[in-house]
Design an enzyme around this catalytic site. Sequence first.
Site, PDB file in Angstrom:
ATOM      1  N   ASP A   1       0.798  -1.225   0.000  1.00 51.20           N
ATOM      2  CA  ASP A   1       0.000   0.000   0.000  1.00 51.20           C
ATOM      3  C   ASP A   1       0.835   1.282   0.000  1.00 51.20           C
ATOM      4  O   ASP A   1       0.337   2.358   0.364  1.00 51.20           O
ATOM      5  CB  ASP A   1      -0.975  -0.005   1.183  1.00 51.20           C
ATOM      6  CG  ASP A   1      -2.178  -0.889   0.895  1.00 51.20           C
ATOM      7  OD1 ASP A   1      -2.596  -0.944  -0.282  1.00 51.20           O
ATOM      8  OD2 ASP A   1      -2.699  -1.518   1.821  1.00 51.20           O
TER       9      ASP A   1
ATOM     10  N   ASP B   1      -6.761  -4.409  -4.798  1.00 51.42           N
ATOM     11  CA  ASP B   1      -6.480  -3.030  -4.367  1.00 51.42           C
ATOM     12  C   ASP B   1      -5.152  -2.513  -4.920  1.00 51.42           C
ATOM     13  O   ASP B   1      -4.972  -1.306  -5.114  1.00 51.42           O
ATOM     14  CB  ASP B   1      -6.423  -2.932  -2.833  1.00 51.42           C
ATOM     15  CG  ASP B   1      -7.417  -3.818  -2.118  1.00 51.42           C
ATOM     16  OD1 ASP B   1      -7.794  -4.866  -2.689  1.00 51.42           O
ATOM     17  OD2 ASP B   1      -7.817  -3.487  -0.995  1.00 51.42           O
TER      18      ASP B   1
HETATM   19  N1  GLY Z   1      -7.148  -1.476   0.591  1.00 44.53           N
HETATM   20  C1  GLY Z   1      -7.960  -2.028   1.611  1.00 44.53           C
HETATM   21  C2  GLY Z   1      -9.376  -1.640   1.504  1.00 44.53           C
HETATM   22  O1  GLY Z   1      -9.831  -1.164   0.489  1.00 44.53           O
HETATM   23  O2  GLY Z   1     -10.067  -1.833   2.489  1.00 44.53           O
END
Ligand code: GLY
Length: 380
Positions: A97, A158
């Site tokens: 992330d 994601d």
């Molecule tokens: N990237 C984690 C979520 O969207 O909850």
Amino acid sequence: MDTQTVPAWVAETAAAIETKLGLVAHRSRGILPYTTENGRFDDMRGKNPCWWTNGFWGGILWQMYAYSGKPLYRELAIENELALDGNLMDPYGMDHDSGFKWMPTAVAHFRLEGGGDSLRRGLLAAENLAGRFNPAGNYIRAWNDGNDGSTAGWAIIDCMMNLPLLYWAYAQTSDPRFCHIATAHADTVRERFIRDDGTAIHIGVFDPRSGEFLHSLPGQGYGEGSAWTRGQAWALYGFTLSWLHTRKREYLDTARRVADAFLARMRPGRGIPVDFCQPETCAREDSSAAAIAACGLLELSRALPAVQADGRVYREAALRLLDYLRENCLNLDGDVDFLLANGADSYHSDRAQMTLIYGDYFFVEAVWKLIGRDIGIWMG
Ligand code: GLY
């Protein structure tokens, strides 16, 4: 300014958001908000300084600064950037992330003002993200584990939104490794994560040694084979961004397939559910999924020739999503810190509905796109 007609409520909403956030910023110095308790931001600095959402407040602040020029927003945005520095010394806190954390903070700062430290932060984060690539399987590893390798083969939808950090690093360094890794991951996701009906899985599990794709997991969605809506939104916006960065036609085609599946599942006059496959009896919705999808649809509509009917369809769908959020979820009261109610962190969450800083961020981004003031955080 968006050259097409923009409803009057858009500019009014933008002005009201800035007025409200001016008050919120004054009482929110130095914090890393994720959600709210009794209307007031929490602070992830003590709870989880490496949490994946810790850059979104910075993104809101840069958008507000570019819009208003008020120095407080800039000051707080830089505080947010600095608060992430500890992440860069923590291999367990650095996961896939990094795009979410450093694009709205250091990279936005560098883009707006230059600055060697912001450039260095962004590049360190990009190098770490690139280092998560597994050439067996051609995927970027999502999460960490306690060194038992149990999640070494996990990739998640994601991550499509984190690839812009790699495209940005390529643009800064001319080192094609960044681009090779981003496109190799996107190609794998296109092949393994996007179903024939245009919906996306959340988690894909690979054998991290052989690279064989083993199976999917429902992750934050309702169940096996379901369509978690925030994951659909990440795929929609993420493939659109990969198209914008690379001009590879297959990414545009994939973004359109995902968008068409999303539009086909939207329910007139109702919010976006947490999962498109959740039982009809479940009224829970996810305002963040709607806001992210609106951003993706607006960029997708701009990526298509202005006269093309599909472009108009995507734009109108984005406006419907935003209008629904404005009418049903947006809170412009200066006494509470959040913008959007009715977010959901996952379908099987203890909290049925909650506020989410990234829902607020993407709502701002979408409104700012419509008024022509978006600073283009994901473009680097
Ligand atoms: N990237 C984690 C979520 O969207 O909850």
